[in-house]
Design an enzyme around this catalytic site. Structure first.
Site, PDB file in Angstrom:
ATOM      1  N   LYS A 150       0.803  -1.235   0.000  1.00  0.00           N
ATOM      2  CA  LYS A 150       0.000   0.000   0.000  1.00  0.00           C
ATOM      3  C   LYS A 150       0.832   1.281   0.000  1.00  0.00           C
ATOM      4  O   LYS A 150       2.029   1.259   0.245  1.00  0.00           O
ATOM      5  CB  LYS A 150      -0.995  -0.044   1.165  1.00  0.00           C
ATOM      6  N   ARG A 173      -3.920 -10.040   4.794  1.00  0.00           N
ATOM      7  CA  ARG A 173      -4.285 -10.118   3.370  1.00  0.00           C
ATOM      8  C   ARG A 173      -3.089  -9.624   2.569  1.00  0.00           C
ATOM      9  O   ARG A 173      -2.729  -8.448   2.656  1.00  0.00           O
ATOM     10  CB  ARG A 173      -5.516  -9.237   3.142  1.00  0.00           C
TER      11      ARG A 173
HETATM   12  C1  YH5 Z   1      -8.025  -4.292   3.003  1.00  0.00           C
HETATM   13  O1  YH5 Z   1      -7.147  -3.603   3.521  1.00  0.00           O
HETATM   14  N1  YH5 Z   1      -7.676  -3.702   0.551  1.00  0.00           N
HETATM   15  S1  YH5 Z   1      -8.057  -3.569  -2.148  1.00  0.00           S
HETATM   16  C2  YH5 Z   1      -3.394   0.023  -3.224  1.00  0.00           C
HETATM   17  C3  YH5 Z   1      -2.114  -0.502  -3.312  1.00  0.00           C
HETATM   18  C4  YH5 Z   1      -1.893  -1.809  -2.967  1.00  0.00           C
HETATM   19  C5  YH5 Z   1      -2.936  -2.599  -2.550  1.00  0.00           C
HETATM   20  C6  YH5 Z   1      -1.150   1.551  -4.006  1.00  0.00           C
HETATM   21  N2  YH5 Z   1      -9.360  -4.924  -0.224  1.00  0.00           N
HETATM   22  C7  YH5 Z   1      -8.273  -4.317   1.599  1.00  0.00           C
HETATM   23  O2  YH5 Z   1      -5.113  -4.110  -1.701  1.00  0.00           O
HETATM   24  N3  YH5 Z   1     -10.111  -5.847   1.909  1.00  0.00           N
HETATM   25  C8  YH5 Z   1      -8.358  -4.075  -0.534  1.00  0.00           C
HETATM   26  O3  YH5 Z   1      -1.019   0.211  -3.730  1.00  0.00           O
HETATM   27  C9  YH5 Z   1      -9.310  -5.093   1.111  1.00  0.00           C
HETATM   28  N4  YH5 Z   1      -8.867  -5.063   3.771  1.00  0.00           N
HETATM   29  C10 YH5 Z   1      -9.873  -5.814   3.242  1.00  0.00           C
HETATM   30  N5  YH5 Z   1     -10.628  -6.532   4.071  1.00  0.00           N
HETATM   31  C11 YH5 Z   1      -6.711  -2.393  -2.004  1.00  0.00           C
HETATM   32  C12 YH5 Z   1      -5.339  -2.960  -2.041  1.00  0.00           C
HETATM   33  C13 YH5 Z   1      -4.228  -2.086  -2.478  1.00  0.00           C
HETATM   34  C14 YH5 Z   1      -4.447  -0.762  -2.817  1.00  0.00           C
END
Ligand code: YH5
Length: 269
Positions: free
Chosen positions: A215, A249
């Site tokens: 993230k 996750r």
């Molecule tokens: C979460 O925290 N996150 S989707 C931006 C990124 C990298 C990864 C800029 N679904 C979560 O993974 N469900 C997502 O780099 C989720 N908890 C739960 N329960 C976003 C994501 C991501 C966004």
């Protein structure tokens, strides 16, 4: 909760069924890629898989019900036929919840914490565990300038309110998992506060799930592009577990699994 083993962290591997990750279109190509990706996550040590068909990144366009169903249902069917690893459906849409569970999904992961109309009822009818995530605002605008009185207290009280809404709707508390929603309407410092005080988010002793993998808080701190955030992601996952997380996750399952299993071995001694 049967998806969680006592004294052991559950590693949830992320499978994406959005076009950003499987860019060249074709339904069958996407399906094959998703199945291959799942097989490698399982081989790497994933305890469960999370599949989503909606991109929740800031600026991403909304998907229709039909688009989301087309993306996720064939993948869930294929995964539940081929593998014993439990599959979670990452959705906010009640109809996607119902179809996904009918197709073999055994958990609902909702970044909107069942706030869409009909979602509480759908999740109740599905009789599977549900992850309730905190998000301030909506994906498109959530990073504009998030403000809290006290981010830890505000997120905790949101999660407590949603827990109450679920139990009032007939979903037993022992089916719920809570998630502070790292990056969803939070500045880097607000994310840091939540991670430092994760244990304060525990409501009714419910399990905590965290998504920190790759993230922006990592990019903002280390100035690394998304594909070079693996080591920092593993560090954050370990810290979250240390501070009370039960499920992580992650994208990089092998790296996370080695680190987590090593820490568990030392802790058990
Ligand atoms: C979460 O925290 N996150 S989707 C931006 C990124 C990298 C990864 C800029 N679904 C979560 O993974 N469900 C997502 O780099 C989720 N908890 C739960 N329960 C976003 C994501 C991501 C966004």
């Amino acid at each position: 909760m049967s998806l969680l083993a006592e004294g052991r962290t559950t590693i949830m591997g992320i499978i994406n069924a959005t076009p950003d990750s499987f860019s060249d279109g074709g339904l069958f190509l996407s399906l094959d890629k998703a199945v291959d990706h799942a097989a490698s996550l399982i081989e790497d040590g994933a305890d469960m898989l999370d599949l989503g068909g909606e991109s929740t990144r800031p600026g991403a366009t909304a998907v229709t019900l039909q688009q989301e169903l087309d993306r996720v249902i064939p993948v869930i069917e294929a995964l539940s036929q081929r593998f014993a690893t439990p599959v979670s459906i990452d959705t906010s849409k009640p109809d996607v919840m119902r179809h996904a569970v009918a197709a073999g999904a055994v958990m609902i992961n909702d970044v909107r914490a069942l706030r869409e109309e009909g979602a509480l009822e759908a999740a109740c009818d599905c009789s599977v565990p549900v992850c309730l995530m905190h998000m301030l605002g909506a994906p498109r605008t959530m990073q504009d300038s998030p403000e809290y009185d006290d981010v830890v207290i505000d997120v905790r009280s949101f999660l407590a309110d949603r827990t109450k809404a679920c139990t009032d709707a007939g979903i037993p508390a022992d089916r719920l998992i809570l998630d502070p929603g790292f990056g969803f309407g939070k500045t880097r410092e607000q994310n840091f506060a939540l991670l430092n005080h994760l244990e304060e988010l525990r409501v009714l002793g419910l399990p905590i799930l965290v998504g920190l993998s790759r993230k922006s808080m990592i990019g903002q701190t280390l100035d690394l592009p998304v594909d070079k955030r693996q080591h920092a992601s593993v560090g954050l996952a370990l810290m979250a577990i240390w501070n009370g997380a039960n499920i992580v996750r992650v994208h990089d399952v092998k790296a996370t699994s080695d680190a987590v299993r090593m820490v568990e071995a030392v802790r058990k001694h």
